[in-house]
Scaffold this active site. Structure first.
Site, short mmCIF file in Angstrom:
data_model
loop_
_atom_site.label_atom_id
_atom_site.label_comp_id
_atom_site.label_asym_id
_atom_site.label_seq_id
_atom_site.Cartn_x
_atom_site.Cartn_y
_atom_site.Cartn_z
N GLU A 139 44.86 55.96 39.26
CA GLU A 139 44.84 54.60 39.81
C GLU A 139 46.25 54.02 39.89
O GLU A 139 46.92 53.90 38.84
CB GLU A 139 43.98 53.69 38.94
CG GLU A 139 43.96 52.25 39.38
CD GLU A 139 43.29 51.31 38.37
OE1 GLU A 139 42.80 50.26 38.79
OE2 GLU A 139 43.30 51.65 37.16
N GLU A 236 36.32 44.45 37.68
CA GLU A 236 37.33 44.39 36.63
C GLU A 236 38.15 43.12 36.82
O GLU A 236 39.34 43.15 37.13
CB GLU A 236 38.23 45.64 36.67
CG GLU A 236 39.09 45.79 35.42
CD GLU A 236 40.04 46.97 35.50
OE1 GLU A 236 40.02 47.79 34.57
OE2 GLU A 236 40.80 47.07 36.49
#
Length: 258
Positions: A139, A236
């Protein structure tokens, strides 16, 4: 429309960790993710998942000494044995919890992160995960929230995935991080969506609930859906108040949590 997973490291944090599973299910979530499960026995997490009809969709490999500032060590030379042990532990949790994706955090440039070490460690992780049907994800993370993180650009992630050359290594595309580092989130979905095994969302600039303001999430969710992606989008984000009070965003964005 993609399904949405509650990130239990960010949502319902007024509750003890194991109680957040029921809260997520009551709110309408069918999936959950979190950063690190390792302080809790896998059996206790499995019980909460099953009791609430939840799928666990993602968690991270052990990150090293988090409280001392480490942010993963997949790219840190000299830590290969420790990384292999971390992969082994994460895979044992993933097997016990039927979790199909693991995020391997790279580490920081100030700690000596290296492309060669990153590629070699990711190959090992992908090789060990493949027989279990588990994907390893990387990521790009913005350097405002995580200064000196090694992987910050989406194209860099694409190049690493290509160099590693393993079919179960994929992209975790966090739309908030992409917006802060490079902008043009719509273009990122079009260009890098084929590599994405998992998305995450939050609203800039404060990482709050998704909205239609800085990023038009209603539009982006439609684009992701139209791309054929049928996985999960991880929530998130940092609620601007109580988690439950901020859950009007799915209706505003034209989606449902399940």
């Amino acid at each position: 429309m993609p399904r949405f997973a509650a990130n239990l490291s960010f949502l319902f944090i007024d509750l003890p960790f194991l109680d957040r599973f029921e809260a997520a299910a009551r709110a309408g979530f069918k999936g959950v993710e979190f950063m690190f499960p390792y302080a809790t026995p896998a059996g206790e997490i499995r019980t909460r998942l099953d009791a609430n009809g939840l799928s666990l969709v993602l968690f991270n490999l052990p990150p090293g000494h988090w409280d001392k500032g480490e942010r993963g060590f997949a790219a840190l030379p000299g830590r290969e044995d420790e990384f292999a042990s971390a992969v082994d532990l994460a895979l044992r949790y993933a097997e016990a919890l039927d979790c199909p994706r693991l995020h391997a955090m790279a580490g920081l440039t100030t700690h000596g992160a290296s492309r060669d070490a990153y590629v070699a460690n990711l190959r090992l992780a992908a090789d060990w995960a493949a027989p279990l049907g588990i994907d390893i994800l990387i990521e790009p993370i913005n350097t405002r929230d995580m200064p000196d993180y090694f992987l910050t650009r989406t194209a860099e992630a694409r190049d690493v995935i290509a160099e590693v050359g393993k079919p179960n290594l994929g992209l975790q595309l966090d739309l908030y991080h992409r917006h802060l580092m490079e902008g043009d989130v719509e273009a990122a979905i079009a260009e890098f969506g084929p590599l994405a095994r998992h998305y995450q969302c939050a609203d800039p600039p404060d990482r709050g609930e998704p909205s239609l303001r800085t990023i038009d999430y209603a539009h982006l969710f439609r684009l992701i859906d139209a791309s054929g992606y049928d996985g999960w989008i991880g929530c998130e984000y940092k609620p601007r108040g109580a988690t439950r009070d901020g859950l009007a965003w799915p209706a505003a964005c034209g989606v449902t949590l399940g």
